[in-house]
Design a protein around this motif. Structure first.
Motif, short mmCIF file in Angstrom:
data_model
loop_
_atom_site.label_atom_id
_atom_site.label_comp_id
_atom_site.label_asym_id
_atom_site.label_seq_id
_atom_site.Cartn_x
_atom_site.Cartn_y
_atom_site.Cartn_z
N ALA A 30 62.96 22.34 -3.24
CA ALA A 30 62.54 21.00 -3.63
C ALA A 30 61.79 21.05 -4.95
O ALA A 30 60.96 21.93 -5.17
CB ALA A 30 61.66 20.39 -2.54
N LEU A 63 65.28 17.24 -3.54
CA LEU A 63 64.17 16.77 -2.70
C LEU A 63 63.96 17.67 -1.50
O LEU A 63 62.91 17.63 -0.87
CB LEU A 63 64.44 15.35 -2.20
N THR A 64 64.99 18.43 -1.18
CA THR A 64 64.93 19.31 -0.01
C THR A 64 65.25 20.74 -0.41
O THR A 64 66.02 20.97 -1.34
CB THR A 64 65.94 18.85 1.06
#
Length: 136
Positions: A30, A63-64
């Motif tokens: 992320a 984001l991950t």
């Protein structure tokens, strides 16, 4: 200066975020800048001086954290709490370190210019990717 230091657990999209889901083509963390491979359709680490032409233009920020071939969510536009300390009003660019984000002062010779966004606070990056196709 150097790439900003991002705490992956603190990377959070804002309410105006434009997101895309897909699959990672390699291990992603992320807060790293990514591009989508035109051949595999998987998200990979972007790099402003890569030997691979399409890798020189970021298309979002992961984001991950994801292992290769696992699902990933990518922030493509809008406010992003980046998990790092930013300079208010400063522009941040794709780095010559795979997935890295750096201030404009660190964009050097031989790198493709790819603006990722402008810091709207000391923690929020207003992501609006602009890649004019210029190498300096």
């Amino acid at each position: 200066m150097a790439d900003i230091t991002i705490t992956a657990a603190n990377v959070v999209p804002g309410s105006n975020a434009v997101l895309e889901t897909g699959f990672a083509g390699e291990a992603l963390t992320a807060g790293k800048s990514v591009y989508k491979s035109s051949t595999t359709k998987k998200w990979m680490l972007a790099d402003s001086n890569s030997a691979t032409a399409e890798a020189k233009t970021a298309r979002g920020i992961a984001l991950t954290g994801s292992a290769a071939n696992q699902p990933v969510v990518v922030h493509k536009q809008g406010d992003l709490t980046i998990g790092a300390t930013l300079t208010l009003g400063a522009a941040y660019y794709l780095s010559d370190t795979a997935g890295g984000i750096c201030p404009v002062a660190d964009v050097g010779s031989g790198e493709n210019v790819c603006l990722l966004g402008i810091a709207k606070s000391t923690s929020v990056l207003a992501v609006e990717i602009i890649a004019p196709g210029v190498t300096i």
